[in-house]
Design an enzyme around this catalytic site. Sequence first.
Site, PDB file in Angstrom:
ATOM      1  CD  GLU A   1      -2.154  -1.010   2.820  1.00  0.00           C
ATOM      2  OE1 GLU A   1      -1.774  -0.311   3.986  1.00  0.00           O
ATOM      3  OE2 GLU A   1      -3.179  -1.945   3.409  1.00  0.00           O
TER       4      GLU A   1
ATOM      5  N   GLY B   1       1.943   5.095  -0.723  1.00  0.00           N
ATOM      6  CA  GLY B   1       1.615   6.289  -1.028  1.00  0.00           C
ATOM      7  C   GLY B   1       2.797   7.075  -1.405  1.00  0.00           C
TER       8      GLY B   1
ATOM      9  CE1 TYR C   1       3.766  13.717  10.323  1.00  0.00           C
ATOM     10  CE2 TYR C   1       3.969  14.745   8.081  1.00  0.00           C
ATOM     11  CZ  TYR C   1       3.112  13.738   9.183  1.00  0.00           C
ATOM     12  OH  TYR C   1       1.822  13.615   8.716  1.00  0.00           O
TER      13      TYR C   1
ATOM     14  CB  CYS D   1      -1.147  34.638  12.022  1.00  0.00           C
ATOM     15  SG  CYS D   1      -2.475  33.211  12.355  1.00  0.00           S
TER      16      CYS D   1
HETATM   17  N1  LLP Z   1      -0.960   2.092   4.493  1.00  0.00           N
HETATM   18  C1  LLP Z   1      -1.270   2.585   5.741  1.00  0.00           C
HETATM   19  C2  LLP Z   1      -2.218   1.535   6.621  1.00  0.00           C
HETATM   20  C3  LLP Z   1      -0.807   3.807   6.129  1.00  0.00           C
HETATM   21  O1  LLP Z   1      -1.420   4.320   7.434  1.00  0.00           O
HETATM   22  C4  LLP Z   1      -0.258   4.620   5.406  1.00  0.00           C
HETATM   23  C5  LLP Z   1       0.356   5.956   5.745  1.00  0.00           C
HETATM   24  C6  LLP Z   1       0.281   3.992   4.110  1.00  0.00           C
HETATM   25  C7  LLP Z   1      -0.084   2.818   3.790  1.00  0.00           C
HETATM   26  C8  LLP Z   1       1.086   4.891   3.210  1.00  0.00           C
HETATM   27  O2  LLP Z   1       2.406   4.965   3.822  1.00  0.00           O
HETATM   28  P1  LLP Z   1       3.360   5.832   2.854  1.00  0.00           P
HETATM   29  O3  LLP Z   1       3.938   4.784   1.439  1.00  0.00           O
HETATM   30  O4  LLP Z   1       2.726   7.022   2.081  1.00  0.00           O
HETATM   31  O5  LLP Z   1       4.735   5.994   3.578  1.00  0.00           O
HETATM   32  N2  LLP Z   1       1.335  12.109   6.391  1.00  0.00           N
HETATM   33  C9  LLP Z   1       2.634  11.524   6.838  1.00  0.00           C
HETATM   34  C10 LLP Z   1       2.880  10.264   6.844  1.00  0.00           C
HETATM   35  C11 LLP Z   1       1.727   9.461   7.699  1.00  0.00           C
HETATM   36  C12 LLP Z   1       1.131   8.531   6.739  1.00  0.00           C
HETATM   37  C13 LLP Z   1       0.045   7.961   7.166  1.00  0.00           C
HETATM   38  N3  LLP Z   1      -0.217   6.634   6.564  1.00  0.00           N
HETATM   39  C14 LLP Z   1       3.939  12.317   6.169  1.00  0.00           C
HETATM   40  O6  LLP Z   1       3.520  13.204   5.409  1.00  0.00           O
HETATM   41  O7  LLP Z   1       5.072  11.867   6.125  1.00  0.00           O
END
Ligand code: LLP
Length: 431
Positions: A290, A292, A333, A359
């Site tokens: 999965e 992202g 982060y 702000c």
């Molecule tokens: N699967 C699950 C269950 C997740 O919670 C996430 C991300 C992914 C897959 C995808 O993870 P990736 O391949 O994108 O690292 N918003 C944060 C990171 C938190 C992501 C939340 N879950 C950032 O901007 O670094």
Amino acid sequence: MDFFILVYLPQVGMSRPYLFFDMQLHNSYYQLQGLAITDICNQFGTPLYVYDANTIVAQLKTLQTTFAESHVKVKYAAKALTNISVLKLLKKNGSGIDVVSVNEARLALHAGFDPKDIMFTSNSVGIDEIAEAVDLGVYINLDNLSILEQFGKKYGSSYPCCVRLNPSIMAGGNLKISTGHSQSKFGIPVEQMDQIKALVTHYNIVINGLHIHTGSEIKDVDVFMKMADILFDLAVDFTHVKFLDFGGGFKVAYKKEDAVTDMPKLGQRLNTAFADFNQKHNRNLELWIEPGKFIVSEAGYLFTKVNIVKKNPTITFLGVDSGLNHLIRPMMYDAYHEIVNVSNPTGKEQTYTVVGNICETDTLGADRSLNEVREGDILAFKNGGAYGFSMASTYNSRFLPAEVLVINGEAKLIRQRTTFEDLLHGQIDVI
Ligand code: LLP
């Protein structure tokens, strides 16, 4: 044709250079697919999120090829970037999708995904939302014992589910984005396996998959192999399990010197482990992932205009027409996003601190060496594809940026900038 040569390079074991598909400096103009960035910004205005379709597709293909031997099912983590055009592009290229809310499931259906290609991995949701997802016919992934019991009571053996496990592994970029350690809210601790099994037996629950997502930005291949050990071990007992889901979290580069997940190595080790397990146990388990960030992070840019150059005695601030409302990652982060002055690529380098117009202290990049910046110049923030727009807000009553997809050499508007009417939308004036 060039595009396909680019796509397949990473497959032959070459280490892919930092931002391999990056915007190109050509005749003093930064370009994407031959289009000048400054022209794109003039046409659509700033702040502007721009995504390169070639990069998105190439990254997806890298995963499909890396894990081809295991007949991988890629479930793109929609939360990273949910624009419908991006979802459709991924679907067209053979991706499935992972969603975290029933609304994301609806977006996925709207984009044309088949329910059987949608995985609903929620956390802290009630049984009502799970039931809505069941009604949509998607795969269900449960992350706590309470919801597993409620699910069992309601559906018994009539609807299968996957369980998300917490393996007690500390991994990932930092504590905020690490999700598989013992203090994390995510997943059912593996120590509670007996309780999972008791519920499964009591309610006749059919477990069709086992899932672990240990966090984001995991470069260490051994972390994924530890997950594999745990999942394979459990799969022996769970005879209805059809897939093992390794979550996302592959590390991409945010800086030139960043180490990334070694995908060829991971592919080789995981493919071998899958083949061995399936042969030994006479099973046909599928590998699900999965990602992202891996798919969309490097494909995206946030382009902003410099409103103000503010020369204080010790720091020169660049105040841009954006801020933490549009790119929260630096403040949330301490994330590093490379910044480039697109308007003056040959200017003499100077040190600046880039801030937003919100702000709050919204430092987007401190002490950055940039080609000389003038008011009106366009700055690019790289790695803007993942968790950029999707985490943006209208804080300070500022509009959300527009989004553009560069595809087949054309820049296409895929989301309008919000308007003043949008800010008022839904409000009820009772005075
Ligand atoms: N699967 C699950 C269950 C997740 O919670 C996430 C991300 C992914 C897959 C995808 O993870 P990736 O391949 O994108 O690292 N918003 C944060 C990171 C938190 C992501 C939340 N879950 C950032 O901007 O670094």
